[in-house]
Design a protein around this motif. Structure first.
Motif, PDB file in Angstrom:
ATOM      1  N   PHE A   1       0.796  -1.226   0.000  1.00 25.08           N
ATOM      2  CA  PHE A   1       0.000   0.000   0.000  1.00 25.08           C
ATOM      3  C   PHE A   1       0.836   1.287   0.000  1.00 25.08           C
ATOM      4  CE2 PHE A   1      -3.427  -2.407   2.665  1.00 25.08           C
ATOM      5  CZ  PHE A   1      -3.622  -3.280   1.607  1.00 25.08           C
ATOM      6  N   THR A   2       2.122   1.187   0.381  1.00 25.57           N
ATOM      7  CA  THR A   2       2.872   2.449   0.526  1.00 25.57           C
ATOM      8  C   THR A   2       4.309   2.365   0.015  1.00 25.57           C
ATOM      9  OG1 THR A   2       3.338   1.856   2.833  1.00 25.57           O
ATOM     10  CG2 THR A   2       1.498   3.380   2.434  1.00 25.57           C
ATOM     11  N   VAL A   3       5.221   1.761   0.774  1.00 26.35           N
ATOM     12  CA  VAL A   3       6.650   1.938   0.509  1.00 26.35           C
ATOM     13  C   VAL A   3       7.283   0.833  -0.318  1.00 26.35           C
ATOM     14  CG1 VAL A   3       6.968   3.341   2.574  1.00 26.35           C
ATOM     15  CG2 VAL A   3       7.285   0.865   2.726  1.00 26.35           C
ATOM     16  N   GLY A   4       6.659  -0.343  -0.380  1.00 27.74           N
ATOM     17  CA  GLY A   4       7.234  -1.437  -1.150  1.00 27.74           C
ATOM     18  C   GLY A   4       8.435  -2.068  -0.469  1.00 27.74           C
TER      19      GLY A   4
ATOM     20  N   ALA B   1       5.132  10.881  -9.867  1.00 28.08           N
ATOM     21  CA  ALA B   1       5.500  10.900  -8.449  1.00 28.08           C
ATOM     22  C   ALA B   1       5.636  12.332  -7.937  1.00 28.08           C
ATOM     23  CB  ALA B   1       6.804  10.137  -8.230  1.00 28.08           C
ATOM     24  N   THR B   2       6.166  13.207  -8.778  1.00 30.16           N
ATOM     25  CA  THR B   2       6.287  14.615  -8.387  1.00 30.16           C
ATOM     26  C   THR B   2       4.909  15.248  -8.215  1.00 30.16           C
ATOM     27  OG1 THR B   2       8.406  14.798  -9.535  1.00 30.16           O
ATOM     28  CG2 THR B   2       7.238  16.848  -9.062  1.00 30.16           C
ATOM     29  N   ALA B   3       3.976  14.898  -9.079  1.00 29.65           N
ATOM     30  CA  ALA B   3       2.604  15.398  -8.934  1.00 29.65           C
ATOM     31  C   ALA B   3       1.991  14.910  -7.626  1.00 29.65           C
ATOM     32  CB  ALA B   3       1.757  14.953 -10.119  1.00 29.65           C
TER      33      ALA B   3
ATOM     34  N   LEU C   1      16.757  -3.029   1.173  1.00 33.10           N
ATOM     35  CA  LEU C   1      15.444  -3.295   1.758  1.00 33.10           C
ATOM     36  C   LEU C   1      14.870  -2.042   2.414  1.00 33.10           C
ATOM     37  CD1 LEU C   1      16.012  -6.767   3.453  1.00 33.10           C
ATOM     38  CD2 LEU C   1      14.580  -6.318   1.450  1.00 33.10           C
ATOM     39  N   THR C   2      13.571  -1.831   2.222  1.00 36.25           N
ATOM     40  CA  THR C   2      12.891  -0.710   2.873  1.00 36.25           C
ATOM     41  C   THR C   2      12.685  -0.987   4.359  1.00 36.25           C
ATOM     42  OG1 THR C   2      11.699  -0.367   0.807  1.00 36.25           O
ATOM     43  CG2 THR C   2      10.913   0.838   2.720  1.00 36.25           C
ATOM     44  N   TYR C   3      12.423  -2.239   4.702  1.00 39.44           N
ATOM     45  CA  TYR C   3      12.133  -2.593   6.089  1.00 39.44           C
ATOM     46  C   TYR C   3      12.596  -4.020   6.352  1.00 39.44           C
ATOM     47  CZ  TYR C   3       8.125  -4.890   3.875  1.00 39.44           C
ATOM     48  OH  TYR C   3       7.334  -5.668   3.067  1.00 39.44           O
TER      49      TYR C   3
ATOM     50  N   LEU D   1       3.025   7.500   4.559  1.00 35.33           N
ATOM     51  CA  LEU D   1       2.551   8.329   3.445  1.00 35.33           C
ATOM     52  C   LEU D   1       3.651   9.250   2.948  1.00 35.33           C
ATOM     53  CD1 LEU D   1       0.105   9.327   1.703  1.00 35.33           C
ATOM     54  CD2 LEU D   1      -0.312  10.993   3.532  1.00 35.33           C
ATOM     55  N   TYR D   2       4.377   9.879   3.872  1.00 37.45           N
ATOM     56  CA  TYR D   2       5.407  10.852   3.504  1.00 37.45           C
ATOM     57  C   TYR D   2       6.781  10.211   3.297  1.00 37.45           C
ATOM     58  CZ  TYR D   2       2.229  14.730   4.376  1.00 37.45           C
ATOM     59  OH  TYR D   2       1.173  15.616   4.312  1.00 37.45           O
ATOM     60  N   HIS D   3       6.880   8.917   3.416  1.00 36.05           N
ATOM     61  CA  HIS D   3       8.153   8.247   3.147  1.00 36.05           C
ATOM     62  C   HIS D   3       8.541   8.490   1.682  1.00 36.05           C
ATOM     63  CE1 HIS D   3      11.070   4.995   2.489  1.00 36.05           C
ATOM     64  NE2 HIS D   3      11.198   4.941   3.804  1.00 36.05           N
ATOM     65  N   PRO D   4       9.828   8.724   1.389  1.00 36.32           N
ATOM     66  CA  PRO D   4      10.238   9.020   0.009  1.00 36.32           C
ATOM     67  C   PRO D   4       9.842   7.955  -1.008  1.00 36.32           C
ATOM     68  CG  PRO D   4      12.031   9.500   1.543  1.00 36.32           C
ATOM     69  CD  PRO D   4      10.953   8.832   2.345  1.00 36.32           C
ATOM     70  N   ASN D   5       9.615   6.728  -0.550  1.00 39.18           N
ATOM     71  CA  ASN D   5       9.241   5.656  -1.474  1.00 39.18           C
ATOM     72  C   ASN D   5       7.810   5.736  -1.974  1.00 39.18           C
ATOM     73  OD1 ASN D   5      11.710   4.262  -1.371  1.00 39.18           O
ATOM     74  ND2 ASN D   5      10.671   2.293  -1.251  1.00 39.18           N
TER      75      ASN D   5
END
Length: 722
Positions: free
Chosen positions: A125-128, A639-641, A148-150, A608-612
């Motif tokens: 749903f968010t960071v992958g 992504a910028t939008a 790895l993200t997490y 939500l605000y994570h760069p990923n």
């Protein structure tokens, strides 16, 4: 049976027919297509939900409507609604998940929170799975491998945030064919099931970083700018925290009734003529002067205006888990449990004892206490007792009030906050309450371990725990038979900056503790100094730990940070770690729905605000509308939008705006190029169901009134390959 029962396949077909009819005939086709795409990202599997085998119609259509409503809205709102959805809670099994502390307290068993949703909200749903650049390409380590993200540590940390979710009470006018449950309305949080310990995040910090400390809120915050009140109507039962049922049924309960001349009462009444016009939510837009009994109160819970009640909702704030001068609080009487508490927080009532020649351990409440279950700070408790000619002290019993009107009460006994350090450097609280009965959440058998960030990665380690042992910090701590070390702790605070930082970058990289709006404090509290992108609010024109810095982050949000760094040091050693914030109180009665909800929202914001998240969501929306293999440049624009909330003239300018994101998806040259349309490697495979709907729309299929509705039953879906 009447012989006319509707077959299960027909019940299932109801919801699918509703979807198909809307897909064929709705005028807002783009909204419907976006909703379908979002539903494929945030999936609920009908057969995984409710014991009726997924045969409900209303509950699934209600869940799907989340995506219809927010198709041009904000992705953060979708994440919040999905997280509190009973369908998602059941689908990913975190509904009724209980904390390890709750299970240990009630069953004596050591368990872990359900990890399904904690994993999926990140992975899907968010960071992958892997860290991404803004263009969706993977970041690589020095060996050229994806990063790895997490890890499983983060899954376990976030799983503890998704404890306590429960269904609301059943109600009428909704579909429920089994057990009379509420399967439609958003879930709520049961505080007793909730994990109350700190949770680390994905970026080397904690969930709660950037929030103000509750001890730093202005005195009498309930009268300050930003204070919020929610209308309860004529029922005094609060929603943000739990009160004992006895309090609601007892007509002798003492309530906080606002004086007729109180400015707060005037604000809540909102009178037109002689009649109050009660608003559902009232937020104070300026500071108010305390009046009457308000002068005596540290923090209200529910206030009464005539026959109507409002609940005070304290702003989102966190407590440091370690603090100076801990004092013992005891629940109801000496035979119940005791814990340590921060004397600066209003978490307990006074217990006043006679100080004459015949001492007794039967304590009294303050003669002018304002309402039952009132909480005050330790200093207020002392002052109240002294005003009555008594002494704040430890006690056996509280006289003069029934047990259901009691809670935690302050004593004059000092506490000690210790920690168990396990072989991996995780810590668990162990309180020393000087011989009183200790709550299992903080005794030596507790296994409520959480991660701390040790200085230089070094911590006390038992020699029996394998290589790297250091005799429990060279004797600073005591070795435990089961492994690990038992250590005493002390806390210290210092300032970070002695002058205004050269840029906001330094503020973000070195400060973790948030601050509340300086305009809510008394006039003259702060003087202002401005620098390059940084505004400093100084107390007495000096840079101290109480200095507040105002900066703007990369997404245009104003952020406030306290010029403070708090360290927890292991007694008798040089081992230390940064103090750990937590939304939840370890005191059972102070762990509230309010604070649990703040914690959930903080985690959602963190993800939500994570760069990923922007490139992750951008890639998946492009794949469902334009091409399975978008160029990095295309992903970057979308992504910028998502990050800026703007694409050309579209969007609100807020982070996560889907109107801007989808405009970029559909209006970028990669989506409109006829040359790319001719490229056999461009495009995507459209789902059979969407192909079928598109074909029916192109043929202008019309549904005949009063005739059999379109059924997307299993045989039909099997024929089209869906």
């Amino acid at each position: 049976s009447t012989g006319k029962d509707v077959p299960t396949r027909k019940i299932v077909a109801n919801r699918e027919s509703v979807w198909a009819i809307v897909a064929l005939e709705a005028k807002d086709q783009l909204r419907q297509r976006i909703a379908w795409a979002l539903a494929q990202l945030l999936v609920v599997v009908p057969d995984q939900v409710n014991s009726s085998g997924g045969t409900h119609s209303e509950v699934f259509l209600h869940y799907y409507d989340t995506f219809v409503h927010h198709a041009f809205g904000n992705y953060g709102d979708i994440l919040r609604e999905v997280t509190f959805s009973p369908q998602m809670g059941e689908n990913l099994s975190y509904l009724y998940s209980k904390s390890g502390a709750y299970n240990f307290e009630n069953t004596g068993k050591f368990t872990f929170a359900d990890e399904n949703y904690a994993r999926e909200i990140m992975q899907l749903f968010t960071v992958g799975l892997y860290l991404l650049n803004i263009d969706g390409t993977e970041k690589l380590d020095e060996n050229g491998e994806p990063i790895l993200t997490y890890t499983n540590y983060e899954i376990m940390s976030f799983a503890r945030i998704f404890t306590g979710f429960v269904r609301q009470l059943p109600r009428g006018n909704s579909e429920e064919i089994w057990f009379g449950r509420n399967v439609l309305d958003f879930t709520t949080i049961e505080p007793t099931y909730r994990d109350r310990f700190p949770k680390h995040d994905l970026t080397g910090g904690y969930i709660g970083d950037g929030y103000p400390l509750c001890v730093d809120l202005p005195p009498k915050m309930f009268l300050r700018k930003g204070a919020k009140y929610k209308l309860l109507g004529d029922n005094p039962r609060p929603q943000a925290f739990e009160d004992r049922q006895d309090l609601l049924n007892d007509p002798s309960i003492k309530r906080f009734v606002l004086d007729i001349d109180s400015p707060l009462r005037e604000k809540l009444c909102n009178a037109v003529g002689d009649e109050c016009q009660y608003d559902v939510v009232v937020t104070l837009d300026s500071n108010l002067e305390p009046f009457g009994q308000e002068l005596l109160v540290d923090e209200p819970r529910v206030v009464q205006v005539g026959d109507i009640f409002y609940e005070y909702v304290r702003p989102a704030c966190v407590d440091q888990f370690f603090y100076s001068n801990p004092m013992r609080v005891t629940y109801i009487n000496r035979y119940w449990h005791s814990l340590c508490a921060n004397p600066k927080l209003p978490v307990a009532s006074e217990a006043c004892l006679f100080t004459g020649n015949k001492p007794t351990k039967k304590a009294l409440r303050y003669s002018k206490y304002v309402f039952d279950q009132e909480r005050v700070t330790y200093a207020t408790a002392q002052a109240r007792c002294e005003e009555d000619g008594l002494k704040q002290s430890w006690f056996h019993f509280i006289e003069g009030i029934e047990n259901h009107k009691k809670g935690f009460h302050w004593t004059d006994v000092e506490c000690k906050v210790n920690v168990k350090v396990n072989p991996n450097g995780l810590v668990s609280l162990v309180y020393d309450v000087n011989g009183a009965s200790l709550h299992p959440n903080a005794n030596l058998e507790s296994r409520n371990y959480f991660k701390v960030f040790w200085k230089d990665g070094m911590y006390p380690k038992n020699d029996a725990d394998g290589d790297g042992g250091n005799s429990c910090g060279n004797g600073a701590c005591s070795p435990l038979e089961e492994g690990g070390c038992l250590c005493g702790t002390s806390t210290s605070e210092g300032k970070v900056f002695s002058k205004i930082p050269p840029s906001s970058k330094e503020v973000f990289s070195q400060l973790y503790i948030g601050a509340y709006d300086p305009s809510a404090y008394d006039e003259g509290t702060y003087t202002i100094e401005e620098g390059d992108g940084v505004k400093a609010y100084l107390v007495n024109n000096e840079y101290t730990p109480d200095t507040v810095f105002e900066v703007v982050d990369d997404y245009g949000k104003v952020r406030l940070f306290k010029n403070s760094k708090e360290l927890v040091t292991i007694d008798g050693s040089s081992f230390s770690f940064r103090n750990t914030p937590s939304f939840m109180s370890i005191l059972n009665q102070e762990a509230t729905v309010r604070d649990a909800t703040h914690e959930v929202n903080a985690l959602i914001d963190h993800l939500l605000y994570h760069p990923n998240t922007a490139p992750f969501i951008a890639l998946r929306l492009i794949q469902r509308f334009v091409t399975s293999n978008p160029t990095p440049e295309y992903v970057k624009v979308v992504a910028t939008a998502f990050r800026t909330g703007k694409y050309e003239t579209f969007g609100s300018g807020e982070y996560g705006d889907l109107a801007a994101t989808m405009s970029a998806v559909l209006l970028e040259p990669d989506a409109l190029s006829e040359v790319l349309d001719a490229d056999p490697f461009h495009g995507f495979i459209r789902e059979p169901l969407l192909k079928t709907i598109a074909f029916m729309r192109s043929m202008e299929v019309e549904l005949v009134p009063k005739k059999k509705a379109l059924e997307l039953t299993y045989p039909f879906k099997r024929r089209i390959g869906q």
